[in-house]
Enzyme design. Structure first.
Site, PDB file in Angstrom:
ATOM      1  N   ASP A 114       0.858  -1.188   0.000  1.00  0.00           N
ATOM      2  CA  ASP A 114       0.000   0.000   0.000  1.00  0.00           C
ATOM      3  C   ASP A 114       0.899   1.245   0.000  1.00  0.00           C
ATOM      4  O   ASP A 114       1.350   1.679  -1.053  1.00  0.00           O
ATOM      5  CB  ASP A 114      -0.906  -0.096   1.228  1.00  0.00           C
ATOM      6  N   LEU A 117       5.440   1.343   3.414  1.00  0.00           N
ATOM      7  CA  LEU A 117       6.182   1.525   4.670  1.00  0.00           C
ATOM      8  C   LEU A 117       6.639   0.186   5.262  1.00  0.00           C
ATOM      9  O   LEU A 117       7.815   0.023   5.616  1.00  0.00           O
ATOM     10  CB  LEU A 117       5.298   2.264   5.694  1.00  0.00           C
TER      11      LEU A 117
END
Ligand code: 5GP
Length: 186
Positions: A114, A117
């Protein structure tokens, strides 16, 4: 698990949200065949270590592993991210203490990339353990949502920046058991 009851419905409701069927189990299976073929071409003589990011990737990993016809190992890792006020966020990584990764060929198995991170932090962590190589496979990728540049070596489907459930992914802890993938209804 949710009000719909029917595991093959085209539209489902989970708590307050409505979802529509987006990618069928059959199409997912075809994609995993492609990924498995590429992994075999690249890594069949490397005795790779697959590191599966829990919880979401458990179904993808189970399907993928059974299509690999060469020696390999698998372990599970847990990565918790805390999206605070900083855009970079922080992550905690939990790995089995007894696995040796030095000089190993690692393949990280993810459900979805997504913001990027999680994977960026995990990659940095692994680098310090001196593996021979680190590669990434993810069944889903949201390129528009990436805040960190991420290269997925063995990509599944690139999807728009909309929330999805099913095939291992949850909403409020529900929906992981759905065989198809569902997208939040616009
Ligand atoms: P990243 O660190 O790349 O932002 O986040 C990856 C993690 O966020 C995934 O492993 C997954 O747990 C969660 N995630 C991101 N997008 C979705 C989505 O559309 N649906 C679900 N169920 N989880 C998501």
């Amino acid at each position: 698990m949710n009000e719909h009851g029917n595991m093959n419905a085209t539209e489902i409701q989970i708590d307050d949200l409505q979802f529509v069927r987006y990618i069928t189990a059959e199409n997912i299976d075809r994609k995993i065949n492609e990924i498995a073929r590429k992994l075999r071409d690249d890594l069949s003589d490397k005795y790779p270590m697959f590191l599966v990011v829990m919880n979401g990737a458990f179904i993808f990993a189970a399907d993928l592993m059974r299509k690999l016809d060469f020696p390999c190992e698998l372990n599970f890792v847990r990565i918790k991210s805390y999206q605070g006020t900083q855009s970079t966020g922080n992550v905690d990584i939990f790995m089995p203490p007894d696995i040796q990764l030095r000089d190993r060929y690692i393949v990280i198995v993810e459900d979805i990339i997504d913001t990027g991170l999680t994977i960026t932090s995990f990659r940095k962590y692994l680098q310090n353990l001196h593996p021979a190589d680190i590669r990434l496979t993810s069944i889903l990728i949201k390129p528009e949502a990436h805040l960190h540049p991420v290269h997925t070596d063995y990509p599944g489907f690139s999807i728009p920046d909309l929330f999805v459930v099913g095939y291992g992914l949850d909403y409020n802890g529900k929906g992981r058991n759905l065989p198809d993938l569902y997208q939040l209804k616009a």
